[in-house]
Design a protein around this motif. Structure first.
Motif, PDB file in Angstrom:
ATOM      1  N   GLN A  47      -9.380 -29.768  37.800  1.00 33.71           N
ATOM      2  CA  GLN A  47     -10.468 -29.770  36.804  1.00 33.71           C
ATOM      3  C   GLN A  47     -11.347 -28.522  36.945  1.00 33.71           C
ATOM      4  OE1 GLN A  47     -12.405 -33.506  37.590  1.00 33.71           O
ATOM      5  NE2 GLN A  47     -11.023 -34.699  36.284  1.00 33.71           N
ATOM      6  N   LEU A  48     -11.656 -28.178  38.200  1.00 30.70           N
ATOM      7  CA  LEU A  48     -12.481 -27.003  38.448  1.00 30.70           C
ATOM      8  C   LEU A  48     -11.752 -25.722  38.043  1.00 30.70           C
ATOM      9  CD1 LEU A  48     -15.208 -26.100  39.589  1.00 30.70           C
ATOM     10  CD2 LEU A  48     -14.123 -25.935  41.858  1.00 30.70           C
ATOM     11  N   PHE A  49     -10.452 -25.693  38.305  1.00 28.70           N
ATOM     12  CA  PHE A  49      -9.631 -24.543  37.922  1.00 28.70           C
ATOM     13  C   PHE A  49      -9.606 -24.392  36.398  1.00 28.70           C
ATOM     14  CE2 PHE A  49      -5.614 -22.091  37.670  1.00 28.70           C
ATOM     15  CZ  PHE A  49      -5.926 -21.099  38.589  1.00 28.70           C
ATOM     16  N   ASP A  50      -9.483 -25.540  35.718  1.00 22.16           N
ATOM     17  CA  ASP A  50      -9.469 -25.533  34.251  1.00 22.16           C
ATOM     18  C   ASP A  50     -10.819 -25.060  33.697  1.00 22.16           C
ATOM     19  OD1 ASP A  50      -8.113 -26.287  31.706  1.00 22.16           O
ATOM     20  OD2 ASP A  50      -9.774 -27.697  31.558  1.00 22.16           O
ATOM     21  N   LEU A  51     -11.892 -25.496  34.352  1.00 21.01           N
ATOM     22  CA  LEU A  51     -13.242 -25.073  33.941  1.00 21.01           C
ATOM     23  C   LEU A  51     -13.411 -23.562  34.120  1.00 21.01           C
ATOM     24  CD1 LEU A  51     -15.860 -26.447  32.919  1.00 21.01           C
ATOM     25  CD2 LEU A  51     -16.656 -26.439  35.294  1.00 21.01           C
ATOM     26  N   SER A  52     -12.834 -23.032  35.198  1.00 20.44           N
ATOM     27  CA  SER A  52     -12.882 -21.594  35.454  1.00 20.44           C
ATOM     28  C   SER A  52     -12.151 -20.817  34.360  1.00 20.44           C
ATOM     29  CB  SER A  52     -12.264 -21.305  36.822  1.00 20.44           C
ATOM     30  OG  SER A  52     -12.180 -19.916  37.040  1.00 20.44           O
ATOM     31  N   ILE A  53     -11.014 -21.351  33.908  1.00 18.54           N
ATOM     32  CA  ILE A  53     -10.249 -20.709  32.824  1.00 18.54           C
ATOM     33  C   ILE A  53     -11.055 -20.740  31.527  1.00 18.54           C
ATOM     34  CG2 ILE A  53      -8.189 -20.927  31.362  1.00 18.54           C
ATOM     35  CD1 ILE A  53      -6.743 -22.049  33.856  1.00 18.54           C
ATOM     36  N   LEU A  54     -11.678 -21.895  31.266  1.00 19.18           N
ATOM     37  CA  LEU A  54     -12.488 -22.036  30.048  1.00 19.18           C
ATOM     38  C   LEU A  54     -13.653 -21.037  30.053  1.00 19.18           C
ATOM     39  CD1 LEU A  54     -13.149 -23.602  27.443  1.00 19.18           C
ATOM     40  CD2 LEU A  54     -14.469 -25.203  28.844  1.00 19.18           C
ATOM     41  N   LYS A  55     -14.267 -20.898  31.213  1.00 18.77           N
ATOM     42  CA  LYS A  55     -15.401 -19.967  31.338  1.00 18.77           C
ATOM     43  C   LYS A  55     -14.944 -18.530  31.091  1.00 18.77           C
ATOM     44  CE  LYS A  55     -19.363 -19.351  34.429  1.00 18.77           C
ATOM     45  NZ  LYS A  55     -19.924 -19.703  35.758  1.00 18.77           N
ATOM     46  N   GLN A  56     -13.809 -18.173  31.681  1.00 15.48           N
ATOM     47  CA  GLN A  56     -13.289 -16.818  31.523  1.00 15.48           C
ATOM     48  C   GLN A  56     -12.890 -16.551  30.067  1.00 15.48           C
ATOM     49  OE1 GLN A  56     -13.162 -14.389  34.048  1.00 15.48           O
ATOM     50  NE2 GLN A  56     -12.836 -13.128  32.246  1.00 15.48           N
ATOM     51  N   SER A  57     -12.298 -17.545  29.421  1.00 14.26           N
ATOM     52  CA  SER A  57     -11.889 -17.361  28.023  1.00 14.26           C
ATOM     53  C   SER A  57     -13.110 -17.207  27.110  1.00 14.26           C
ATOM     54  CB  SER A  57     -11.023 -18.541  27.556  1.00 14.26           C
ATOM     55  OG  SER A  57     -11.748 -19.755  27.585  1.00 14.26           O
ATOM     56  N   THR A  58     -14.195 -17.910  27.446  1.00  9.44           N
ATOM     57  CA  THR A  58     -15.427 -17.779  26.659  1.00  9.44           C
ATOM     58  C   THR A  58     -16.042 -16.394  26.836  1.00  9.44           C
ATOM     59  OG1 THR A  58     -15.819 -20.149  26.999  1.00  9.44           O
ATOM     60  CG2 THR A  58     -17.655 -18.853  26.149  1.00  9.44           C
TER      61      THR A  58
END
Length: 529
Positions: free
Chosen positions: A479-490
């Protein structure tokens, strides 16, 4: 011409009276523009105390914006009907009373209704304040008057978020409206005491008023503003309301144009758009509004959403750039007085704004600090300072007499619409670019790579140390890894937006070549005669 010149000289003020009128006009312009952004940071508190949904509370912004853009084009006509001083004073009173009612609203729809009334009063303040402050100065100092007025217009949007954040954090959300009351009372008193009206011709009778023009204009502008405000959250043309209101807006535009071109006493004189410089000016004003309001929105959202800043900190970030603009404005006014072509300043302003967006594109990361934003935002302030006054004066440079006031109303309306389009398009593309980058990042992420496995294991060990079981720790690591990807994509989406903004400003530079040089200095005081 002699009569017009005499009327102009009658309205020129000197010494103490001019200082007071200048302060009054700038105060009113600031009141109006600050209120377009001050509520942004208070929406969450409003939702909680009024029991509203996110969609409902968004109407607090939408209602004000719709009322603003409806009344701005009619300001010149309304001033002629009621007398400028009376119209200005009544607008301040309406704005002030509506501010009190907004603070005392007991449910969300009461607040929305009072915000609409506040917007009707506020929209009138912008163009009328511009004309009053300009008429108080002699012809040779009119560009300086534009610079003083421009300080309020440019600085206002950036003052709203930090002021709203401070009031919400230290008091409660009604105080963002109550703060208008003492200022409104002072402005009303000063207006009735010091401001004078030019002499107008015969007023229209009730049966000569362009009621259909008012209805068609309200349908066109009101529907368009709603579509721009709510398009992204309602998924644009997948939503039946958006489709219906887009159709109403288009048909309202056609009916409005037909009515104004055929009626003897039009509410808005469209023939003024035959002037080439005005057409180019309102296009550049539209782009200016797009960049001004768009960047004013995007920077606080980025700092709060990605960097985790408070609303007050995010708002304070914009203050140094705004101060830069305010300091630069009088110098720009003096440069115009000395005969430096406005087209040169506009070209440099667009170029400087491009450098600002390019710089922002390069410094944006999930961990960007305040020190990385400081100089780019100073550069933004310089760009805005070089754009506002030259664009305004050039837009009106080949107009004469009362057409100048009508042209000023168009520049004000298109600057506001540019801001609405900018906010709508930017919020839409942030969402869409974020989704695209997320898909690209996941597609290029190889789960078998050592670096990926090492990072997941490090996260898993962190959660295990906090007492989670192996399965729970692994799930939370993903979940944290996915959140990191979402943050980077934003972050990548914001970078794209800044680059697109910069290219748009760069593409505006050749438009300056189409401007006709005027041998005469624009006399904005003719605006209402």
């Amino acid at each position: 011409m002699a009569t017009a010149a005499t009327a102009d000289n009658d309205l020129v003020e000197y010494g103490f009276r001019r200082v007071i009128i200048t302060i009054t006009a700038v105060l009113c312009a600031l009141l109006e523009i600050v209120d377009t952004t001050i509520v942004n940071v208070a929406l969450t508190n409003m939702r909680g105390s009024l029991g509203a949904t996110l969609t409902d509370v968004a109407w607090v912004i939408t209602a004000y914006a719709i009322a603003n853009v409806i009344v701005i084009p009619m300001t010149s006509w309304l001033s002629q009907q009621f007398g400028r001083r009376n119209y200005f004073a009544v607008s301040i009173i309406v704005f002030t009373v509506a501010s009190f009612l907004c603070g005392n609203a007991t449910n969300i729809w009461e607040l929305v209704a009072f915000r609409f009334i506040q917007g009707l009063g506020g929209g009138a303040l912008l163009v009328t304040a511009q004309t009053i402050i300009t008429e108080s100065y002699p012809v040779e100092k009119r560009s300086m008057a534009q610079a003083i007025y421009g300080m309020g217009v440019i600085v206002g949007p950036t003052l709203g978020p930090p002021l709203g954040g401070y009031l919400v954090d230290n008091f409660s959300w009604p105080y963002i409206f109550y703060i208008n009351i003492p200022l409104g009372i002072i402005a009303t008193f000063l207006t009735l005491t010091f401001v004078r009206s030019p002499k107008y011709g015969e007023k229209l009778k009730a049966n000569q008023v362009d009621w259909w023009g008012i209805i068609f204009l309200s349908a066109f502008i009101g529907s368009l503003q709603f579509v721009l405000e709510h398009g992204q959250q309602d998924d644009w043309f997948s939503n039946s309301t958006i489709i219906i209101l887009s159709t109403v807006s288009f048909l309202g535009l056609l009916a409005f144009i037909w009515r104004e071109l055929t009626y003897k006493y039009p509410i808005v004189n469209l023939s003024v758009l035959k002037d080439g410089n005005l057409r180019i000016g309102i296009l550049m004003g539209f782009i200016l509004g797009f960049g001004l309001y768009g960047s004013t929105l995007i920077i606080p959202i980025y700092t709060q959403q990605i960097l985790g800043w408070t609303a007050l900190d995010a708002g304070m970030l914009l203050i140094p750039g705004s101060i830069t603009t305010a300091i630069l404005m009088p110098f720009v006014g003096k440069m115009i007085q000395k005969g430096i072509p406005q087209s040169y300043m506009i070209s440099v302003g667009f170029l400087v704004f491009f450098f600002f967006t390019f710089w922002m594109h390069n410094v944006m990361t999930p961990d960007t600090g305040v020190e990385h934003f400081y100089w780019p935002l100073i550069l933004r302030g310089i760009g805005l300072g070089l754009l506002f006054v030259p664009i305004t004066t050039l837009s009106l440079s080949t107009l004469k007499g009362k057409h100048i006031g009508e042209g000023a109303a168009f520049t004000g309306m298109f600057r506001q619409l540019g801001g609405s389009f900018g906010i709508a398009i930017i919020t839409t593309f942030i969402t869409r670019f974020s989704q695209k980058h997320r898909v690209d990042l996941i597609a290029n992420l190889d789960g078998s790579k050592f670096e990926v496995q090492e990072r997941l294991n490090a996260m898993k060990r962190m959660f295990r140390s906090k007492g989670f079981s192996a399965n729970e720790a692994m799930q939370k690591a993903y979940q944290l890894f996915d959140l990191s990807i979402l943050k980077q994509s934003t972050v990548l989406a914001y970078m794209d937006i800044f680059m697109a903004l910069g290219i748009m400003f760069l593409c505006c530079i050749p438009i300056v070549l189409l401007i006709k040089r005027s041998k005469n200095k624009v006399d904005i005081s003719d605006a209402m005669h």
